[in-house]
Enzyme design. Sequence first.
Site, PDB file in Angstrom:
ATOM      1  N   GLY A  91     -10.241  -1.321  -2.646  1.00 41.66           N
ATOM      2  CA  GLY A  91     -10.577  -1.382  -1.220  1.00 41.66           C
ATOM      3  C   GLY A  91     -11.526  -0.304  -0.747  1.00 41.66           C
TER       4      GLY A  91
ATOM      5  N   ASN B 183      -6.440 -12.038  -5.135  1.00 46.21           N
ATOM      6  CA  ASN B 183      -5.225 -11.519  -4.498  1.00 46.21           C
ATOM      7  C   ASN B 183      -5.512 -11.405  -3.004  1.00 46.21           C
ATOM      8  OD1 ASN B 183      -3.004 -10.135  -3.611  1.00 46.21           O
ATOM      9  ND2 ASN B 183      -3.412  -8.245  -4.757  1.00 46.21           N
TER      10      ASN B 183
ATOM     11  N   LYS C 182      -3.551 -10.642  -0.689  1.00 46.58           N
ATOM     12  CA  LYS C 182      -2.702  -9.628  -0.043  1.00 46.58           C
ATOM     13  C   LYS C 182      -2.097 -10.217   1.244  1.00 46.58           C
ATOM     14  CE  LYS C 182      -5.321  -6.113  -2.423  1.00 46.58           C
ATOM     15  NZ  LYS C 182      -5.819  -4.759  -2.488  1.00 46.58           N
TER      16      LYS C 182
ATOM     17  N   GLU D 185      -0.122  -1.156  -4.569  1.00 49.17           N
ATOM     18  CA  GLU D 185       0.388  -1.145  -3.186  1.00 49.17           C
ATOM     19  C   GLU D 185       1.906  -1.325  -3.164  1.00 49.17           C
ATOM     20  OE1 GLU D 185      -2.347  -4.146  -1.799  1.00 49.17           O
ATOM     21  OE2 GLU D 185      -3.976  -2.719  -2.147  1.00 49.17           O
TER      22      GLU D 185
ATOM     23  N   GLU E 244      -6.245  -1.605 -12.613  1.00 54.81           N
ATOM     24  CA  GLU E 244      -6.790  -1.405 -11.261  1.00 54.81           C
ATOM     25  C   GLU E 244      -6.709   0.076 -10.902  1.00 54.81           C
ATOM     26  OE1 GLU E 244      -6.796  -5.079  -8.601  1.00 54.81           O
ATOM     27  OE2 GLU E 244      -4.846  -4.167  -8.368  1.00 54.81           O
TER      28      GLU E 244
ATOM     29  N   HIS F 135       1.745  -4.089  -8.548  1.00 54.49           N
ATOM     30  CA  HIS F 135       0.488  -3.710  -7.887  1.00 54.49           C
ATOM     31  C   HIS F 135       0.635  -2.297  -7.307  1.00 54.49           C
ATOM     32  CE1 HIS F 135      -2.882  -3.693  -5.108  1.00 54.49           C
ATOM     33  NE2 HIS F 135      -3.374  -4.694  -5.811  1.00 54.49           N
TER      34      HIS F 135
ATOM     35  N   SER G 251     -12.636  -3.268  -5.961  1.00 49.66           N
ATOM     36  CA  SER G 251     -13.959  -3.423  -5.326  1.00 49.66           C
ATOM     37  C   SER G 251     -14.899  -4.321  -6.129  1.00 49.66           C
ATOM     38  CB  SER G 251     -14.594  -2.049  -5.067  1.00 49.66           C
ATOM     39  OG  SER G 251     -13.821  -1.309  -4.138  1.00 49.66           O
TER      40      SER G 251
HETATM   41  P1  13P Z   1     -10.285  -4.930  -3.637  1.00 49.59           P
HETATM   42  O1  13P Z   1     -11.037  -5.957  -4.445  1.00 49.59           O
HETATM   43  O2  13P Z   1     -10.266  -5.236  -2.170  1.00 49.59           O
HETATM   44  O3  13P Z   1     -10.736  -3.548  -3.958  1.00 49.59           O
HETATM   45  O4  13P Z   1      -8.742  -5.018  -4.075  1.00 49.59           O
HETATM   46  C1  13P Z   1      -8.427  -4.968  -5.419  1.00 49.59           C
HETATM   47  C2  13P Z   1      -7.002  -5.296  -5.575  1.00 49.59           C
HETATM   48  O5  13P Z   1      -6.126  -4.528  -5.236  1.00 49.59           O
HETATM   49  C3  13P Z   1      -6.676  -6.616  -6.132  1.00 49.59           C
HETATM   50  O6  13P Z   1      -5.325  -6.689  -6.490  1.00 49.59           O
END
Ligand code: 13P
Length: 262
Positions: free
Chosen positions: A181, A9, A11, A97, A175, A95, A221
């Site tokens: 992150g 992803n 983003k 976010e 997740e 997601h 992560s």
């Molecule tokens: P990270 O791998 O940067 O922690 O992000 C995970 C994520 O949100 C994937 O959709």
Amino acid sequence: MRRPIIVGNWKMNTNLADAIVLATSVKNAVADLGVEIILCPPFIWLYPLAEILEKSPSNLKLGAQNMWFAEKGAMTGEVSPNMVKVLAKYVILGHSERRSNFLEDNNLICDKVTAALENGLTPIVCVGEKHKRSLAKKPGRPNKLVTENDLFSQLKGSLKNISRNDADKIIIAYEPVWAIGTGDAATGGYAAEVIKDLRDILADLFGGPVSERIHILYGGSVDSENVREFVFQPEIDGVLVGGASLKAKEFIKICREAAGGR
Ligand code: 13P
């Protein structure tokens, strides 16, 4: 056995040149790996990348990071399922976010999941609790994790209109928000415990045999150092990678590690 799936992803990252280099590097490196790989770039790079990946190995596909549920209309800034399906086979929905920054709730996510399925797209439905929980000592199941009810209502709410026939066309991504992150990944054991509970819910909703066919991924992560900890767990069917999917070498290493991990 469910074949491992590795999703990148990206983003809201990459410029066009970076996106092309990243996708081309992955394409050239993953042909023989026994894992499915899905790259999810920003919408605007789907078209050039679809052209570049047109003759890519069959285990490499494109996904979108979001979409709206209606076919067309006055929805400034949005992209519909029938637009996405021209360029991608998968779509990430719900997601954390999107849930937190754009206030997407389970009803909206369920409408999007339904629309994705109606359009032949495979939804990757994300769920995750906000706070890390400790292992609770419970009689009969000493390692049962106490997770927020919110996690389970996310799963049930996001899939509430989905039929038993369609359920195994969905991928779930667990997740935990606290792991995204932060560099503070869940342990493989923690993720496997929660995923077991999620699969139990899927069995209640759709029946045991269907629930056994649904891929459930871990995200938060993940990197090339810890990916095997997750894919070695029989409960965990792959990973959803954010930051580490932006570096070609690192992401290819993750795919290789995962391919050797099962
Ligand atoms: P990270 O791998 O940067 O922690 O992000 C995970 C994520 O949100 C994937 O959709």
